[in-house]
Design a protein around this motif. Structure first.
Motif, mmCIF file in Angstrom:
data_model
loop_
_atom_site.group_PDB
_atom_site.id
_atom_site.type_symbol
_atom_site.label_atom_id
_atom_site.label_comp_id
_atom_site.label_asym_id
_atom_site.label_seq_id
_atom_site.Cartn_x
_atom_site.Cartn_y
_atom_site.Cartn_z
ATOM 1 N N VAL A 1 0.779 -1.133 -0.156
ATOM 2 C CA VAL A 1 -0.146 -0.076 0.123
ATOM 3 C C VAL A 1 0.823 1.271 0.013
ATOM 4 O O VAL A 1 0.609 2.107 -0.760
ATOM 5 N N ILE A 2 2.040 1.115 0.910
ATOM 6 C CA ILE A 2 2.826 2.396 0.854
ATOM 7 C C ILE A 2 3.583 2.672 -0.557
ATOM 8 O O ILE A 2 3.714 3.675 -0.976
ATOM 9 N N THR A 3 3.907 1.621 -1.117
ATOM 10 C CA THR A 3 4.497 1.655 -2.404
ATOM 11 C C THR A 3 3.715 2.349 -3.228
ATOM 12 O O THR A 3 4.165 3.114 -4.217
ATOM 13 N N ALA A 4 2.310 1.649 -3.512
ATOM 14 C CA ALA A 4 1.512 2.113 -4.333
ATOM 15 C C ALA A 4 1.131 3.657 -4.266
ATOM 16 O O ALA A 4 0.961 4.503 -5.407
ATOM 17 N N ALA A 5 0.910 4.225 -2.981
ATOM 18 C CA ALA A 5 0.673 5.423 -2.638
ATOM 19 C C ALA A 5 1.988 6.372 -3.148
ATOM 20 O O ALA A 5 1.571 7.492 -3.753
ATOM 21 N N LEU A 6 3.067 6.007 -2.875
ATOM 22 C CA LEU A 6 4.224 6.888 -3.213
ATOM 23 C C LEU A 6 4.549 6.845 -4.701
ATOM 24 O O LEU A 6 4.719 7.818 -5.102
ATOM 25 N N ALA B 1 1.924 6.752 -6.967
ATOM 26 C CA ALA B 1 0.878 7.396 -7.575
ATOM 27 C C ALA B 1 1.320 8.879 -7.334
ATOM 28 O O ALA B 1 1.375 9.773 -8.264
ATOM 29 N N TRP B 2 1.648 9.291 -6.100
ATOM 30 C CA TRP B 2 2.246 10.574 -5.800
ATOM 31 C C TRP B 2 3.218 11.107 -6.652
ATOM 32 O O TRP B 2 3.587 12.202 -7.100
ATOM 33 N N GLY B 3 4.410 10.265 -6.725
ATOM 34 C CA GLY B 3 5.597 10.362 -7.581
ATOM 35 C C GLY B 3 5.384 10.629 -9.098
ATOM 36 O O GLY B 3 5.625 11.486 -9.680
ATOM 37 N N LEU B 4 4.351 9.591 -9.818
ATOM 38 C CA LEU B 4 3.946 9.956 -10.948
ATOM 39 C C LEU B 4 3.249 11.194 -11.349
ATOM 40 O O LEU B 4 3.572 12.006 -12.242
ATOM 41 N N THR C 1 11.977 7.946 -6.101
ATOM 42 C CA THR C 1 13.292 7.210 -5.555
ATOM 43 C C THR C 1 12.670 6.480 -4.253
ATOM 44 O O THR C 1 12.820 5.254 -4.144
ATOM 45 N N ALA C 2 11.827 6.984 -3.540
ATOM 46 C CA ALA C 2 11.155 6.462 -2.261
ATOM 47 C C ALA C 2 10.424 5.321 -2.886
ATOM 48 O O ALA C 2 10.278 4.172 -1.950
ATOM 49 N N ALA C 3 9.509 5.561 -3.851
ATOM 50 C CA ALA C 3 8.581 4.484 -4.313
ATOM 51 C C ALA C 3 9.429 3.475 -4.859
ATOM 52 O O ALA C 3 8.924 2.196 -4.529
ATOM 53 N N PHE C 4 10.523 3.453 -5.638
ATOM 54 C CA PHE C 4 11.406 2.584 -6.220
ATOM 55 C C PHE C 4 11.860 1.661 -4.929
ATOM 56 O O PHE C 4 12.168 0.440 -5.064
ATOM 57 N N SER C 5 12.326 2.349 -3.885
ATOM 58 C CA SER C 5 12.939 1.713 -2.767
ATOM 59 C C SER C 5 11.720 0.796 -2.155
ATOM 60 O O SER C 5 12.139 -0.203 -1.739
ATOM 61 N N MET C 6 10.585 1.377 -1.786
ATOM 62 C CA MET C 6 9.614 0.508 -1.235
ATOM 63 C C MET C 6 9.439 -0.459 -2.156
ATOM 64 O O MET C 6 8.969 -1.426 -1.339
#
Length: 261
Positions: free
Chosen positions: A39-44, A46-49, A221-226
């Motif tokens: 869920v955290i990965t998907a949220a980050l 979406a926000w990043g995109l 970068t945070a999204a890719f890391s998660m």
């Protein structure tokens, strides 16, 4: 499914270090992290995109092609971070004989190869309109390609052994030797003439990128890391379960052979 549940619950609840080291206990506590991490990965993501496409301006020189950076740079960073995880796991295997270290090594290798391939692909797409070429044999491109070959070689080495504990020792040595390529990638822009620019985010005097570009880059970068953390955990769980099932199958085969005698 009942057997797998027993694998997760058949051990006592000792201290934190033992919980991390014990494969059965690892299956128990790690299953509760998969959904929250996803869920955290998907949220980050979406926000990043959103920030990448609508929250940042085009570059005054590269225009909208600069948006490739929001995928290329995180993928390139993760390609090296995955190897750092494998390097630490290799030390854990050879020095401390940590029961989960080789599992971590094996789980990280395909992820590192995927991120490296993505970095090379997006870099080529970005390079064509920016530099006028899809590929140039400069220091960073070449050393990153070498990193992909190292990943592929390590994956092949894992598959060459039926005994995964024996394979772990060989893979650990190869991983430690191959780590020499990581500083080559990092400092290639300083050592040789290259099309790549020097570091512009992690600097002693602070980032040199405008905030409206830096913030989307950091979020992606945070999204890719998660994403790596989530997939790495899933792959580690899968590897532990596969090894447990393999052990049960071998035990059943030996019992059947003994009964036949």
């Amino acid at each position: 499914m009942k057997d797998l549940a027993l694998l997760e619950d058949n051990a006592p609840k000792p201290g934190l270090w033992t919980q991390i080291a014990h494969p059965g206990l690892f299956l128990g506590w790690s299953r509760h992290l998969i959904v929250p991490l996803a869920v955290i990965t998907a949220a980050l993501a979406a926000w990043g995109l959103y920030l990448s496409f609508w929250g940042s301006p085009p570059d005054y020189q590269m225009g909208d092609t600069v948006r490739i950076m929001y995928v290329h740079v995180p993928a390139a960073w993760l390609s090296q971070f995955c190897y750092a995880v494998m390097f630490a796991s290799a030390i854990g295997t050879l020095v401390w004989r940590h029961p989960m270290a080789d599992v971590s090594q094996k789980a990280a290798a395909p992820l590192g190869a995927a991120f490296t391939l993505l970095a090379l692909f997006t870099g080529s797409l970005w390079g064509r309109p920016t530099w006028g070429t899809f590929w140039e044999w400069d220091g960073r491109m070449t050393s990153t390609l070498v990193l992909l070959f190292i990943y592929l070689g390590i994956i092949a080495l894992w598959r060459a052994f039926d005994d995964q504990l024996k394979a772990a020792r060989f893979v650990s040595v190869v991983t430690l030797v191959g780590a020499i390529n990581i500083p080559v990638i990092k400092f290639s822009v300083d050592w040789w003439q290259t099309l790549h620019q020097p570091a512009s985010v992690i600097r002693l005097d602070g980032p040199t990128i405008a905030p409206e570009i830096l913030i989307p880059l950091l979020v992606m970068t945070a999204a890719f890391s998660m994403l790596f953390l989530t997939l790495h955990l899933v792959r580690m769980r899968t590897e532990v379960i596969k090894r447990r099932i393999r052990s049960l199958e071998l035990a059943a085969a030996r019992a059947a052979a003994g009964g036949a005698l």
